[in-house]
Design an enzyme around this catalytic site. Structure first.
Site, short mmCIF file in Angstrom:
data_model
loop_
_atom_site.label_atom_id
_atom_site.label_comp_id
_atom_site.label_asym_id
_atom_site.label_seq_id
_atom_site.Cartn_x
_atom_site.Cartn_y
_atom_site.Cartn_z
N SER A 167 0.87 -1.18 0.00
CA SER A 167 0.00 0.00 0.00
C SER A 167 0.91 1.23 0.00
CB SER A 167 -0.94 0.00 1.21
OG SER A 167 -0.23 -0.23 2.40
N GLU A 217 1.28 5.45 0.81
CA GLU A 217 0.71 6.61 1.52
C GLU A 217 1.12 7.92 0.85
OE1 GLU A 217 0.71 6.44 5.84
OE2 GLU A 217 1.32 8.55 5.90
N ALA A 266 -7.24 6.73 19.67
CA ALA A 266 -7.53 6.00 18.43
C ALA A 266 -8.46 4.82 18.72
CB ALA A 266 -6.23 5.53 17.79
N TYR A 278 3.99 1.30 16.76
CA TYR A 278 5.27 1.99 16.94
C TYR A 278 6.37 1.02 17.36
CZ TYR A 278 2.05 5.81 16.64
OH TYR A 278 1.08 6.66 16.17
P1 FAD Z 1 -3.27 6.25 20.15
O1 FAD Z 1 -3.21 4.85 19.72
O2 FAD Z 1 -4.55 6.77 20.71
O3 FAD Z 1 -2.10 6.40 21.22
C1 FAD Z 1 -1.43 7.61 21.49
C2 FAD Z 1 -0.74 7.51 22.86
O4 FAD Z 1 -1.69 7.61 23.88
C3 FAD Z 1 0.04 6.22 23.09
O5 FAD Z 1 1.21 6.52 23.77
C4 FAD Z 1 -0.92 5.43 23.94
O6 FAD Z 1 -0.25 4.46 24.74
C5 FAD Z 1 -1.61 6.50 24.76
N1 FAD Z 1 -2.95 6.14 25.16
C6 FAD Z 1 -3.98 5.81 24.35
N2 FAD Z 1 -5.09 5.54 25.08
C7 FAD Z 1 -4.74 5.71 26.38
C8 FAD Z 1 -5.42 5.61 27.61
N3 FAD Z 1 -6.72 5.25 27.68
N4 FAD Z 1 -4.75 5.88 28.76
C9 FAD Z 1 -3.46 6.23 28.72
N5 FAD Z 1 -2.74 6.35 27.57
C10 FAD Z 1 -3.38 6.11 26.43
N6 FAD Z 1 -1.14 11.95 12.16
C11 FAD Z 1 -1.96 12.84 11.54
O7 FAD Z 1 -2.20 13.94 12.08
N7 FAD Z 1 -2.54 12.57 10.33
C12 FAD Z 1 -2.33 11.39 9.68
O8 FAD Z 1 -2.87 11.17 8.58
C13 FAD Z 1 -1.47 10.43 10.29
N8 FAD Z 1 -1.24 9.21 9.71
C14 FAD Z 1 -0.45 8.28 10.34
C15 FAD Z 1 -0.27 7.02 9.75
C16 FAD Z 1 0.51 6.04 10.36
C17 FAD Z 1 0.67 4.70 9.70
C18 FAD Z 1 1.18 6.35 11.59
C19 FAD Z 1 2.08 5.33 12.24
C20 FAD Z 1 1.01 7.60 12.20
C21 FAD Z 1 0.18 8.57 11.59
N9 FAD Z 1 -0.05 9.83 12.19
C22 FAD Z 1 -0.88 10.75 11.56
C23 FAD Z 1 0.60 10.19 13.46
C24 FAD Z 1 -0.27 9.88 14.71
O9 FAD Z 1 -1.41 10.70 14.71
C25 FAD Z 1 0.59 10.15 15.95
O10 FAD Z 1 1.63 9.22 16.01
C26 FAD Z 1 -0.14 10.28 17.29
O11 FAD Z 1 0.80 10.77 18.26
C27 FAD Z 1 -0.69 9.00 17.88
O12 FAD Z 1 -1.74 8.52 17.17
P2 FAD Z 1 -2.30 7.01 17.48
O13 FAD Z 1 -3.42 6.79 16.57
O14 FAD Z 1 -1.19 6.04 17.49
O15 FAD Z 1 -2.82 7.26 18.98
#
Ligand code: FAD
Length: 299
Positions: free
Chosen positions: A23, A25, A136, A156
């Site tokens: 895929s 991006e 997320a 990660y």
């Molecule tokens: P989550 O999975 O929610 O986690 C974030 C952090 O919060 C983690 O450290 C987790 O352990 C912690 N956490 C989550 N839930 C809890 C809880 N209940 N209690 C305590 N801690 C918690 N960013 C953009 O803005 N736009 C994009 O299009 C984009 N695309 C991406 C595509 C990929 C493949 C990747 C790997 C990253 C992308 N990102 C993008 C970056 C991403 O938004 C960041 O890395 C962000 O910091 C974390 O997003 P996440 O979805 O992993 O968050």
């Protein structure tokens, strides 16, 4: 990734090994010139029939309309399946749900579901919108309630910078997958051992979903090391050494970049990896060469 370590898998022909899935991006271009390169790259990569092409969602939802317009056009004009990224930043649940409904109306059934980062930058603490999805995992559950989407989430290999420890990191990944995501796509990494260790940790924690390596070709070492440090991915000393002094030697830089990326993906294939996600930065050339090494070419 399956557990089979076959050092010669990358030397097998396309008919001798399981088909590899790729895929690609892209990010929403900001100018007309960038938009031209975007469509030119889509035109070159679409014939490889990737599983999907994804388009990112700008910080704070700044590209909401553009992401939707681009994924819709990719799907209708190139015939390739398209995935829209979506974050929870700065929006209520109702607003995020409305974006999801918009994707659904446009026939987009794949979403990369992310928390996102605060507008101040990736290193800053995330404060959810008072009525918003807080992570997320919550976003995945919310999207699931709205329809039957194919969802990908982020993983990660070097731990998310805000995870206090590995356990919290892997538990969080498991929550996202258990909430209904089909696969995880990793952040860029340059040392494959980080990926192998991460997959092992995830499998031990009962995560069985595919963990697709996110591969970042190094078009510009300076630019990519900046991105890497902002998102918590390490640049190993040996990698920095390979690019040292090449700032003004574009040809050698490009050759070293393709050699480095080739070494990375072929080693992953030899370790049983069969799915790849490429961060294209809207450029096709290096990715085209890497796909060819993987035996992925236009039918
Ligand atoms: P989550 O999975 O929610 O986690 C974030 C952090 O919060 C983690 O450290 C987790 O352990 C912690 N956490 C989550 N839930 C809890 C809880 N209940 N209690 C305590 N801690 C918690 N960013 C953009 O803005 N736009 C994009 O299009 C984009 N695309 C991406 C595509 C990929 C493949 C990747 C790997 C990253 C992308 N990102 C993008 C970056 C991403 O938004 C960041 O890395 C962000 O910091 C974390 O997003 P996440 O979805 O992993 O968050």
């Amino acid at each position: 990734m399956n557990a089979i370590h076959d050092p010669r898998a990358s030397r097998k022909t396309r008919t001798e090994r399981p088909p590899l899935k790729v895929s690609f991006e892209f990010f929403p271009p900001k100018t007309d010139a960038m938009e031209e390169r975007f469509w030119d790259s889509i035109g070159k990569l679409a014939p490889l029939q990737p599983r999907f092409v994804s388009v990112t969602y700008g910080a704070g939802g700044s590209t909401r309309e553009r992401t939707l317009r681009l994924v819709s056009r990719i799907k209708s004009e190139s015939g390739v399946d398209a995935a829209a990224h979506l974050t929870c930043v700065g929006a209520s649940r109702a607003e995020v749900d409305a974006v999801v409904e918009g994707y659904k109306r446009a026939g987009i059934s794949r979403i990369v579901a992310l928390r996102g980062d605060p507008p101040e930058g990736a290193g800053q603490p995330f404060t959810p919108h008072p009525d918003g999805y807080r992570s997320a995992a919550e976003l995945v559950a919310g999207i699931r309630r709205l329809g039957d989407f194919d969802l990908s989430v982020a993983a990660y290999p070097e731990k998310h910078p805000q995870s206090p420890d590995w356990r919290a990191d892997i538990d969080n990944l498991k929550r996202k997958l258990d909430a209904g995501a089909a696969r995880a796509i990793t952040q860029m990494f340059f040392d494959n051992d980080d990926y192998f260790r991460f997959v092992e940790r995830a499998r031990k924690a009962g995560i069985n979903a595919p963990i697709v390596p996110g591969i970042q070709p190094i078009h510009s070492f300076r630019q990519i090391s900046g991105f890497a440090s902002r998102c918590g991915a390490a640049i190993p000393a040996w990698l920095a050494e390979r690019f040292e002094g090449l700032e003004d030697e574009p040809e050698t830089h490009a050759l070293v970049a393709s050699a480095v990326a080739a070494e990375q993906v072929l080693e992953l294939v030899d370790h049983g990896v069969t799915e790849f996600h490429f961060y294209t930065l809207n450029r096709a050339n290096l990715v085209l060469a890497l796909a060819r090494l993987l035996g992925v070419r236009p039918d």
